[in-house]
Design a protein around this motif. Structure first.
Motif, PDB file in Angstrom:
ATOM      1  N   HIS A 169       0.823  -1.213   0.000  1.00 17.07           N
ATOM      2  CA  HIS A 169       0.000   0.000   0.000  1.00 17.07           C
ATOM      3  C   HIS A 169       0.852   1.255   0.000  1.00 17.07           C
ATOM      4  O   HIS A 169       2.059   1.232   0.246  1.00 17.07           O
ATOM      5  CB  HIS A 169      -0.933  -0.009   1.218  1.00 17.07           C
ATOM      6  CG  HIS A 169      -0.209   0.077   2.533  1.00 17.07           C
ATOM      7  ND1 HIS A 169       0.288   1.258   3.038  1.00 17.07           N
ATOM      8  CD2 HIS A 169       0.105  -0.875   3.461  1.00 17.07           C
ATOM      9  CE1 HIS A 169       0.870   1.044   4.204  1.00 17.07           C
ATOM     10  NE2 HIS A 169       0.785  -0.245   4.485  1.00 17.07           N
ATOM     11  N   GLY A 170       0.188   2.383  -0.224  1.00 21.67           N
ATOM     12  CA  GLY A 170       0.860   3.667  -0.257  1.00 21.67           C
ATOM     13  C   GLY A 170       0.784   4.405   1.067  1.00 21.67           C
ATOM     14  O   GLY A 170       0.223   3.921   2.052  1.00 21.67           O
ATOM     15  N   ASN A 172       1.406   0.676  -4.795  1.00 19.41           N
ATOM     16  CA  ASN A 172       0.800   1.956  -5.147  1.00 19.41           C
ATOM     17  C   ASN A 172       1.530   3.084  -4.438  1.00 19.41           C
ATOM     18  O   ASN A 172       1.792   3.001  -3.233  1.00 19.41           O
ATOM     19  CB  ASN A 172      -0.679   1.946  -4.747  1.00 19.41           C
ATOM     20  CG  ASN A 172      -1.341   3.314  -4.823  1.00 19.41           C
ATOM     21  OD1 ASN A 172      -1.820   3.831  -3.829  1.00 19.41           O
ATOM     22  ND2 ASN A 172      -1.355   3.899  -5.993  1.00 19.41           N
ATOM     23  N   SER A 173       1.888   4.138  -5.181  1.00 19.99           N
ATOM     24  CA  SER A 173       2.460   5.350  -4.612  1.00 19.99           C
ATOM     25  C   SER A 173       3.753   5.038  -3.856  1.00 19.99           C
ATOM     26  O   SER A 173       4.702   4.519  -4.444  1.00 19.99           O
ATOM     27  CB  SER A 173       1.417   6.020  -3.710  1.00 19.99           C
ATOM     28  OG  SER A 173       1.792   7.320  -3.369  1.00 19.99           O
ATOM     29  N   GLY A 212       4.678   1.590  -4.481  1.00 17.53           N
ATOM     30  CA  GLY A 212       5.315   1.362  -5.774  1.00 17.53           C
ATOM     31  C   GLY A 212       6.805   1.667  -5.728  1.00 17.53           C
ATOM     32  O   GLY A 212       7.621   0.955  -6.331  1.00 17.53           O
ATOM     33  N   LEU A 254       1.646   1.101  -9.526  1.00 18.27           N
ATOM     34  CA  LEU A 254       0.460   1.939  -9.662  1.00 18.27           C
ATOM     35  C   LEU A 254       0.774   3.334  -9.132  1.00 18.27           C
ATOM     36  O   LEU A 254       0.841   3.542  -7.925  1.00 18.27           O
ATOM     37  CB  LEU A 254      -0.706   1.321  -8.889  1.00 18.27           C
ATOM     38  CG  LEU A 254      -1.099  -0.100  -9.317  1.00 18.27           C
ATOM     39  CD1 LEU A 254      -1.856  -0.806  -8.208  1.00 18.27           C
ATOM     40  CD2 LEU A 254      -1.937  -0.051 -10.588  1.00 18.27           C
ATOM     41  N   TRP A 301      -0.762   4.627 -14.501  1.00 16.75           N
ATOM     42  CA  TRP A 301      -0.909   5.964 -13.919  1.00 16.75           C
ATOM     43  C   TRP A 301      -2.217   6.579 -14.379  1.00 16.75           C
ATOM     44  O   TRP A 301      -2.558   6.525 -15.563  1.00 16.75           O
ATOM     45  CB  TRP A 301       0.241   6.875 -14.340  1.00 16.75           C
ATOM     46  CG  TRP A 301       0.720   7.778 -13.246  1.00 16.75           C
ATOM     47  CD1 TRP A 301       0.019   8.759 -12.618  1.00 16.75           C
ATOM     48  CD2 TRP A 301       2.016   7.761 -12.633  1.00 16.75           C
ATOM     49  NE1 TRP A 301       0.781   9.366 -11.656  1.00 16.75           N
ATOM     50  CE2 TRP A 301       2.018   8.779 -11.640  1.00 16.75           C
ATOM     51  CE3 TRP A 301       3.170   7.020 -12.820  1.00 16.75           C
ATOM     52  CZ2 TRP A 301       3.128   9.056 -10.849  1.00 16.75           C
ATOM     53  CZ3 TRP A 301       4.278   7.285 -12.041  1.00 16.75           C
ATOM     54  CH2 TRP A 301       4.264   8.295 -11.063  1.00 16.75           C
ATOM     55  N   ASP A 315      -4.322  12.178 -11.627  1.00 14.64           N
ATOM     56  CA  ASP A 315      -3.624  12.028 -10.347  1.00 14.64           C
ATOM     57  C   ASP A 315      -3.216  13.401  -9.808  1.00 14.64           C
ATOM     58  O   ASP A 315      -2.494  14.146 -10.473  1.00 14.64           O
ATOM     59  CB  ASP A 315      -2.391  11.144 -10.541  1.00 14.64           C
ATOM     60  CG  ASP A 315      -1.788  10.663  -9.230  1.00 14.64           C
ATOM     61  OD1 ASP A 315      -1.995  11.322  -8.194  1.00 14.64           O
ATOM     62  OD2 ASP A 315      -1.117   9.617  -9.255  1.00 14.64           O
ATOM     63  N   HIS A 373      -5.307   8.820  -8.229  1.00 13.93           N
ATOM     64  CA  HIS A 373      -4.094   8.225  -7.653  1.00 13.93           C
ATOM     65  C   HIS A 373      -4.263   6.772  -7.238  1.00 13.93           C
ATOM     66  O   HIS A 373      -3.269   6.094  -6.969  1.00 13.93           O
ATOM     67  CB  HIS A 373      -3.672   9.064  -6.436  1.00 13.93           C
ATOM     68  CG  HIS A 373      -2.335   8.717  -5.878  1.00 13.93           C
ATOM     69  ND1 HIS A 373      -1.174   8.761  -6.636  1.00 13.93           N
ATOM     70  CD2 HIS A 373      -1.954   8.318  -4.629  1.00 13.93           C
ATOM     71  CE1 HIS A 373      -0.148   8.420  -5.885  1.00 13.93           C
ATOM     72  NE2 HIS A 373      -0.588   8.133  -4.665  1.00 13.93           N
ATOM     73  N   LEU A 374      -5.504   6.279  -7.186  1.00 12.92           N
ATOM     74  CA  LEU A 374      -5.749   4.923  -6.674  1.00 12.92           C
ATOM     75  C   LEU A 374      -6.519   4.092  -7.705  1.00 12.92           C
ATOM     76  O   LEU A 374      -7.706   3.779  -7.509  1.00 12.92           O
ATOM     77  CB  LEU A 374      -6.532   4.988  -5.358  1.00 12.92           C
ATOM     78  CG  LEU A 374      -5.896   5.798  -4.223  1.00 12.92           C
ATOM     79  CD1 LEU A 374      -6.844   5.892  -3.043  1.00 12.92           C
ATOM     80  CD2 LEU A 374      -4.565   5.192  -3.801  1.00 12.92           C
ATOM     81  N   THR A 383      -8.266  -2.213 -13.878  1.00 11.89           N
ATOM     82  CA  THR A 383      -6.895  -2.295 -13.381  1.00 11.89           C
ATOM     83  C   THR A 383      -6.444  -3.746 -13.269  1.00 11.89           C
ATOM     84  O   THR A 383      -5.307  -4.088 -13.637  1.00 11.89           O
ATOM     85  CB  THR A 383      -6.786  -1.594 -12.019  1.00 11.89           C
ATOM     86  OG1 THR A 383      -7.245  -0.240 -12.143  1.00 11.89           O
ATOM     87  CG2 THR A 383      -5.359  -1.579 -11.517  1.00 11.89           C
TER      88      THR A 383
END
Length: 308
Positions: free
Chosen positions: A62-63, A129-130, A133, A153, A244, A248, A276-277, A286
């Motif tokens: 996760h981000g 993600n974020s 990532g 992502l 992307w 975002d 962004h998600l 996705t």
């Protein structure tokens, strides 16, 4: 008529409970989502969700300001094909809080490496993600023999990704949506992260907002660590899918090309109208992008896999 009346009363009772009992209702909704996705909560050096089945392993990271449940819905589409493992990183979700610990990218890589060693998993796919990532890409750079492929992502990790008003304001000494000092600011976080947010019950938003406020001081310190972490450098040869959203507002879409330039075996997908998600805003699309990418790798290597 009585049936419709009973349904109406039940719906009103649920709405009232969602407002009056947010903590137990939030726990119940998360438990329901996890069960639908075939995920079980487990504990090792980190708490993690585990689908428990699949010949190949997919680790999802996760981000910032997120947690393992950011991937719960998309795991429903991936679990038939992979053993999906989704941990909470230290400082987030249900993981430990230790203000004296380090939370930079290199340290989080080692936290994940320790977890996968505990679980006896030697080679796996990594998605993130974020911030997740960035961690995933750094993991592949440090331990390429362990990472079969990357799924990035909207990853942090390049100067271009930070070239937007959100980070310009933060770096100039202002605030940012991912840092929530007051419960009323949680709405700004949600609005900044998603161009097409799915439905979230009041109870879940209430609980997440209170957790974000409680973590404000720690997360301010972690954000400084992340910004000070060295950017991604050099070529990462691992096959990668970079995704992307064009809308975002947390990390600049300009980071997509910058990330791809570091990865000679990468495919880039820009998702129109998504923020962004992507895994929450366009869950099925996705997942299908990822499965299509994996099928291409299968064709190249001769592996066999079913279609999502």
């Amino acid at each position: 008529m009585f049936f419709l009346y009973a349904v109406g009363v039940a719906a009103l009772a649920l709405v009232a409970a969602d407002r009056l009992l947010p903590a137990p209702l939030a726990r119940a909704s998360l438990a329901f989502e996890r069960k639908r996705s075939g995920l079980t909560l487990r504990q090792a050096s980190l708490p993690y969700l585990d689908s428990g089945a699949g010949q190949e392993v997919l680790l999802l990271v996760h981000g910032f300001a997120g947690d393992k449940d950011n991937f719960t819905r998309i795991a429903r589409l991936l679990a038939p094909h992979y053993r999906v493992i989704i941990p909470d990183l230290p400082g987030f979700g249900d993981a430990r809080r230790d203000p004296s610990a380090k939370h930079d990218i290199a340290t989080q890589v080692e936290n994940l490496r320790a977890l996968m060693a505990e679980l006896g998993v030697q080679r796996f796919h990594v998605g993130g993600n974020s911030m997740g990532g960035f961690i995933a890409a750094e993991y592949a750079a440090r331990y390429p023999e362990q990472v079969a492929s990357l799924w990035l992502l909207a990853p942090a990790g390049t100067e271009a990704a930070y070239d937007n008003p959100t980070f310009h304001t933060y770096l100039a000494g202002g605030g940012m949506p991912l840092l929530v000092p007051n419960p009323r600011d949680f709405g700004a976080l949600m609005a900044s992260c998603m161009a097409k947010p799915p439905f979230f019950p009041y109870s879940l938003k209430h609980v997440l907002a209170r957790r974000a406020v409680a973590d404000y001081g720690l997360h301010c310190a972690i954000m400084r660590e992340l910004v000070d972490s060295p950017m991604l450098r050099g070529a990462i040869e691992t096959p990668a899918l970079i995704v992307w959203g064009t809308e975002d507002r947390i990390l600049s879409p300009k980071g997509a090309a910058a990330t791809k330039a570091l990865m000679p075996n990468a495919r880039l997908v820009m998702m129109e109208g998504i923020g962004h998600l992507p895994m929450l805003e366009a869950t099925r699309r996705t997942a299908l992008n990822f499965m299509d990418f994996q099928l291409t790798l299968d064709d190249q290597s001769g592996r066999k896999r079913g279609c999502a």
